[in-house]
Write an enzyme that holds these catalytic residues in place. Structure first.
Site: not given
Length: 396
Positions: A104, A318
């Site tokens: 992430c 993201m």
């Protein structure tokens, strides 16, 4: 009738970039969860509140979106020239699994801050005032991330005037360097092509053939032209997420792309690998209104990008996908590069549903293979709550 008491586990709830997650030190986890396996997964599922057939994660720390159903485990690194090992778990909302297949990028911005505050970085390497350089080993993909964390009076500085579209309030800027961002050990373009045709079901696109760029950088990502799917690149979440047919089309692209990229051996495997690959659609720059109501002029961006995460259009972008965007934009001939106007830019500013983001990358062609030494972008991070999370003692 006897009842199992709850146990409490030291934890910190943090925002990193446009995501939030529950952070743990490995040493603070129950012994059974300190090793990878079913016990760890069951614990993290219960912490976040999954699986939840209602899709709300009411009985856990999750926020019922891909951006807020996240967990992080950190430990002091024993690798040379690294300070901390960082393991990321993307927790499914309505299914009983944790996806460990990728990083992430947004929560990467919080790793350095957490590591410093929790004694995972040697004090001798930390300035009382200035910028701390935290060397992070990203364990999911085996890559190095360098976080530049501001320090004031010996503590992490979290407040500041850095504004990040998709985050309401300003905070201190954290610059991230994703070193050698090609994901895994294979080629950055796993099939050897900058642009190729992907075979998909006829209901996805007429003719069953779709032009794509598939790249392993930051996170495995499949890029398609917005126009090839009937979009403009200015879409917001409701335009996609309220359209079940559209979501099914994107999942079909993701599934068939994963197979062609060699990430899975059979189409059925994609169901248990929701975190990767990502699917994003690109378009040349044009004016639009962001989800906050902020007008974005055509000259504010080099291109437009919309990306899906865990089966839904992301509210912003993201971080790992931003790395993929910057990397692909730096390679002449990719769909991302062409949408940005071609050439070989060292940085691009792209428009996403919440606004804009700048990401830089420098690409080089060596022995017929494209490589990128690092990708750079800025995010911010902040501790939201710290203390303990509680779960039933028989939950794992």
């Amino acid at each position: 009738m006897p009842h199992t008491p709850q146990i409490k586990i030291p934890a910190t709830y943090m925002r990193g970039g446009t995501s939030k997650g529950v952070f743990f030190r490995l040493q603070d986890l129950p012994e059974a969860a300190q090793m990878p396996g079913p016990a760890r997964d069951a614990l993290l599922l219960r912490v976040i509140g999954s699986p939840d057939p209602y899709g709300k994660q009411t009985d856990g720390m999750g926020g019922a979106t891909s951006s807020t159903s996240k967990t992080v485990i950190l430990s002091k690194s024993d690798k040379a020239d690294h300070d901390v090992d960082y393991l990321f778990g993307q927790v499914a909302i309505d299914k009983p699994f944790v996806d460990w297949s990728g990083n992430c990028g947004n929560l990467s911005a919080a790793v350095g801050s957490f590591a410093i505050a929790n004694g995972l970085v040697d004090e001798a390497r930390l300035p009382a005032n200035g910028m701390a350089k935290v060397r992070i080993w990203q364990a999911n993909i085996g890559k190095t991330i360098i976080a530049h964390v501001p320090m004031t009076d010996g503590e992490v500085q979290e407040t500041g005037d850095f504004e990040l579209d998709g985050v309401t309030f300003p905070a201190a800027e954290v610059q991230l360097e994703f070193m050698d961002p090609a994901d895994g050990e294979g080629a950055m373009f796993p099939t050897g092509h900058l642009v190729e045709e992907l075979t998909v079901p006829e209901e996805v696109v007429a003719g069953g053939r779709l032009r794509v760029t598939m790249i392993n950088a930051g996170i495995p990502t499949i890029f398609v032209n917005a126009a090839d799917l009937g979009y403009t690149g200015t879409e917001l979440q409701d335009d996609i997420n309220n359209d079940e047919v559209a979501l099914a089309r994107f999942e079909a692209i993701r599934t068939h792309g994963a197979l062609q990229m060699g990430l899975i051996s059979h189409l059925e495997e994609a169901a248990s690998r929701q975190h990767t690959p990502k699917v994003a659609f690109v378009a040349p720059s044009s004016a639009y209104v962001a989800s906050s109501g902020k007008p974005i002029a055509a000259e504010d961006t080099d291109l437009l990008v919309r990306a899906l995460s865990m089966g839904k259009l992301h509210h912003a972008m993201m971080g790992t996908c931003a790395v993929a965007i910057g990397t692909a934009a730096a390679v002449p001939g990719t769909l991302v590069n062409l949408a940005a106007g071609g050439g070989q830019p060292s940085a691009v500013r792209f428009g996403h549903p919440s606004g804009t983001l700048r990401v830089g990358a420098e690409a080089a062609l060596t022995d017929g293979q494209w490589t990128v030494t690092k990708a750079i972008m800025s995010r911010s991070a902040r501790v939201l709550m710290e203390g303990w999370v509680r779960v039933p003692g028989d939950a794992f």
